[in-house]
Motif scaffolding. Sequence first.
Motif, PDB file in Angstrom:
ATOM      1  N   GLY A 217      60.073  30.116  49.999  1.00 39.88           N
ATOM      2  CA  GLY A 217      59.593  29.619  51.282  1.00 39.88           C
ATOM      3  C   GLY A 217      58.357  28.755  51.206  1.00 39.88           C
ATOM      4  N   GLY A 218      57.840  28.523  49.992  1.00 40.21           N
ATOM      5  CA  GLY A 218      56.636  27.725  49.827  1.00 40.21           C
ATOM      6  C   GLY A 218      56.933  26.266  49.558  1.00 40.21           C
ATOM      7  N   VAL A 219      55.874  25.513  49.302  1.00 39.71           N
ATOM      8  CA  VAL A 219      55.967  24.084  49.008  1.00 39.71           C
ATOM      9  C   VAL A 219      55.132  23.815  47.766  1.00 39.71           C
ATOM     10  CG1 VAL A 219      55.589  21.741  49.856  1.00 39.71           C
ATOM     11  CG2 VAL A 219      56.174  23.568  51.470  1.00 39.71           C
ATOM     12  N   ILE A 220      55.669  23.019  46.835  1.00 34.16           N
ATOM     13  CA  ILE A 220      54.931  22.657  45.629  1.00 34.16           C
ATOM     14  C   ILE A 220      55.176  21.183  45.333  1.00 34.16           C
ATOM     15  CG2 ILE A 220      56.803  23.582  44.192  1.00 34.16           C
ATOM     16  CD1 ILE A 220      54.641  24.204  42.050  1.00 34.16           C
ATOM     17  N   THR A 221      54.076  20.429  45.212  1.00 32.41           N
ATOM     18  CA  THR A 221      54.136  18.988  45.023  1.00 32.41           C
ATOM     19  C   THR A 221      52.952  18.553  44.157  1.00 32.41           C
ATOM     20  OG1 THR A 221      52.712  18.482  46.925  1.00 32.41           O
ATOM     21  CG2 THR A 221      55.096  18.716  47.365  1.00 32.41           C
ATOM     22  N   ASP A 222      52.776  17.229  44.039  1.00 33.49           N
ATOM     23  CA  ASP A 222      51.524  16.744  43.477  1.00 33.49           C
ATOM     24  C   ASP A 222      50.474  16.725  44.594  1.00 33.49           C
ATOM     25  OD1 ASP A 222      51.834  14.420  45.000  1.00 33.49           O
ATOM     26  OD2 ASP A 222      52.301  13.138  43.296  1.00 33.49           O
ATOM     27  N   TRP A 223      49.271  16.261  44.279  1.00 32.77           N
ATOM     28  CA  TRP A 223      48.183  16.333  45.258  1.00 32.77           C
ATOM     29  C   TRP A 223      48.424  15.440  46.471  1.00 32.77           C
ATOM     30  CZ3 TRP A 223      42.728  16.487  42.543  1.00 32.77           C
ATOM     31  CH2 TRP A 223      42.666  17.630  41.726  1.00 32.77           C
ATOM     32  N   LYS A 224      49.287  14.443  46.339  1.00 30.59           N
ATOM     33  CA  LYS A 224      49.571  13.530  47.445  1.00 30.59           C
ATOM     34  C   LYS A 224      50.771  13.980  48.265  1.00 30.59           C
ATOM     35  CE  LYS A 224      47.551   9.472  45.181  1.00 30.59           C
ATOM     36  NZ  LYS A 224      47.815   8.091  44.701  1.00 30.59           N
ATOM     37  N   GLY A 225      51.416  15.066  47.850  1.00 27.21           N
ATOM     38  CA  GLY A 225      52.579  15.560  48.567  1.00 27.21           C
ATOM     39  C   GLY A 225      53.899  15.041  48.039  1.00 27.21           C
ATOM     40  N   ALA A 226      53.880  14.347  46.903  1.00 28.49           N
ATOM     41  CA  ALA A 226      55.107  13.808  46.314  1.00 28.49           C
ATOM     42  C   ALA A 226      55.786  14.864  45.446  1.00 28.49           C
ATOM     43  CB  ALA A 226      54.805  12.575  45.482  1.00 28.49           C
ATOM     44  N   PRO A 227      57.129  14.822  45.338  1.00 30.36           N
ATOM     45  CA  PRO A 227      57.838  15.789  44.498  1.00 30.36           C
ATOM     46  C   PRO A 227      57.373  15.733  43.041  1.00 30.36           C
ATOM     47  CG  PRO A 227      59.371  14.591  45.903  1.00 30.36           C
ATOM     48  CD  PRO A 227      58.050  13.902  46.031  1.00 30.36           C
ATOM     49  N   LEU A 228      57.410  16.878  42.377  1.00 27.22           N
ATOM     50  CA  LEU A 228      57.046  16.945  40.964  1.00 27.22           C
ATOM     51  C   LEU A 228      58.243  16.546  40.103  1.00 27.22           C
ATOM     52  CD1 LEU A 228      55.074  20.306  41.026  1.00 27.22           C
ATOM     53  CD2 LEU A 228      54.110  18.011  40.776  1.00 27.22           C
ATOM     54  N   THR A 229      57.996  15.652  39.157  1.00 30.77           N
ATOM     55  CA  THR A 229      59.028  15.173  38.247  1.00 30.77           C
ATOM     56  C   THR A 229      58.477  15.159  36.829  1.00 30.77           C
ATOM     57  OG1 THR A 229      58.415  12.824  38.294  1.00 30.77           O
ATOM     58  CG2 THR A 229      59.799  13.630  40.109  1.00 30.77           C
ATOM     59  N   LEU A 230      59.311  14.747  35.904  1.00 31.61           N
ATOM     60  CA  LEU A 230      58.860  14.605  34.514  1.00 31.61           C
ATOM     61  C   LEU A 230      57.731  13.591  34.383  1.00 31.61           C
ATOM     62  CD1 LEU A 230      62.335  14.644  32.760  1.00 31.61           C
ATOM     63  CD2 LEU A 230      60.481  16.257  32.278  1.00 31.61           C
ATOM     64  N   ARG A 231      57.627  12.686  35.352  1.00 34.58           N
ATOM     65  CA  ARG A 231      56.630  11.614  35.279  1.00 34.58           C
ATOM     66  C   ARG A 231      55.393  11.882  36.132  1.00 34.58           C
ATOM     67  NH1 ARG A 231      61.566   9.835  35.293  1.00 34.58           N
ATOM     68  NH2 ARG A 231      61.666   9.693  37.568  1.00 34.58           N
ATOM     69  N   SER A 232      55.315  13.063  36.739  1.00 38.30           N
ATOM     70  CA  SER A 232      54.125  13.387  37.527  1.00 38.30           C
ATOM     71  C   SER A 232      52.893  13.458  36.630  1.00 38.30           C
ATOM     72  CB  SER A 232      54.321  14.719  38.264  1.00 38.30           C
ATOM     73  OG  SER A 232      55.393  14.638  39.192  1.00 38.30           O
ATOM     74  N   GLN A 233      51.736  13.308  37.240  1.00 39.93           N
ATOM     75  CA  GLN A 233      50.487  13.198  36.487  1.00 39.93           C
ATOM     76  C   GLN A 233      49.805  14.533  36.214  1.00 39.93           C
ATOM     77  OE1 GLN A 233      49.483  10.150  35.179  1.00 39.93           O
ATOM     78  NE2 GLN A 233      51.580   9.719  35.881  1.00 39.93           N
ATOM     79  N   GLY A 234      50.448  15.639  36.537  1.00 40.76           N
ATOM     80  CA  GLY A 234      49.901  16.948  36.201  1.00 40.76           C
ATOM     81  C   GLY A 234      48.977  17.546  37.217  1.00 40.76           C
ATOM     82  N   ARG A 235      48.841  16.898  38.388  1.00 33.46           N
ATOM     83  CA  ARG A 235      48.067  17.466  39.482  1.00 33.46           C
ATOM     84  C   ARG A 235      49.026  18.187  40.422  1.00 33.46           C
ATOM     85  NH1 ARG A 235      43.903  12.544  41.170  1.00 33.46           N
ATOM     86  NH2 ARG A 235      42.504  12.728  39.370  1.00 33.46           N
ATOM     87  N   VAL A 236      48.850  19.487  40.564  1.00 29.07           N
ATOM     88  CA  VAL A 236      49.821  20.332  41.270  1.00 29.07           C
ATOM     89  C   VAL A 236      49.146  21.041  42.441  1.00 29.07           C
ATOM     90  CG1 VAL A 236      51.310  22.360  41.070  1.00 29.07           C
ATOM     91  CG2 VAL A 236      51.264  20.644  39.237  1.00 29.07           C
ATOM     92  N   LEU A 237      49.826  21.013  43.578  1.00 26.56           N
ATOM     93  CA  LEU A 237      49.409  21.742  44.768  1.00 26.56           C
ATOM     94  C   LEU A 237      50.577  22.612  45.216  1.00 26.56           C
ATOM     95  CD1 LEU A 237      47.628  22.318  47.316  1.00 26.56           C
ATOM     96  CD2 LEU A 237      48.690  20.292  48.344  1.00 26.56           C
ATOM     97  N   ALA A 238      50.359  23.912  45.312  1.00 25.63           N
ATOM     98  CA  ALA A 238      51.375  24.840  45.816  1.00 25.63           C
ATOM     99  C   ALA A 238      50.812  25.577  47.013  1.00 25.63           C
ATOM    100  CB  ALA A 238      51.787  25.835  44.735  1.00 25.63           C
TER     101      ALA A 238
END
Length: 257
Positions: A217-238
């Motif tokens: 039921g949660g949400v996890i993305t990068d700091w800008k709210g974009a989906p996490l992918t193999l190319r994400s920059q390692g900034r995570v917000l959950a």
Amino acid sequence: MDDFEAIALNALEAARPLARSYFRTPLKVERKADCSPVTLADRAVERAMTAVLENACPNHGVLGEEYGTSGADARHVWVIDPIDGTKSFISGVPLFGTLIALLEDGVPILGGIDMPMLGETWIGRVDRDTRVNGETCRTARRTRLEDAVLFATSPDQFTPEEYRFFDGLSQACAGRRFGGDCYSYGLLASGHIDLILEAGLQPYDYLPLVPIVTGAGGVITDWKGAPLTLRSQGRVLAAATPDLHRKAVERLRNSAA
């Protein structure tokens, strides 16, 4: 998906006794190119997990922290972190875990967190709710930052600029705590904490967490709210809820202004 889950659990079961056998024993600690620590235990656990995956899914790719990628062009790629929290592991702290994910066309469809010393295992899938030790778990329903507890593994993972963002978000929250590594995401999925903000993570650190957090039921993305992918920059917000996530993203955006 049931077959994939069974394979993931088999890989985690192969890892668990090995991790336990090396825990709190004398181990030589080496430093990788990025200065992060690695031990014989990390490598032995990854080899054991890879053997399970290659035997069960010879046509699938594997991306591991210690031995890199094989079969990167396959439609299905397993992602493994044999010991997430090596610094905790070598310090005798039992809050390290083993992570596994299955990507389909680059999207995580299954994820697992196993805590070898605590006896807790979270499994998240895109087709049903997240479970911990077989029981469905849900995130907390908090929606206000002022009621939320914020976690990060360590202040050391942030650059000075990144820490300014973390500090700004934490000032809006009810409290903050450090520690936990991947365990924090299991705690969030089970409703015990509300927010996690981290930086400097690699795909094998964060991709296994995506199905677990979202399936609870949660949400996890990068700091800008974009989906996490193999190319994400390692900034995570959950975050435990969409409302809480939206407010955290807004707070981070305002900190950048």
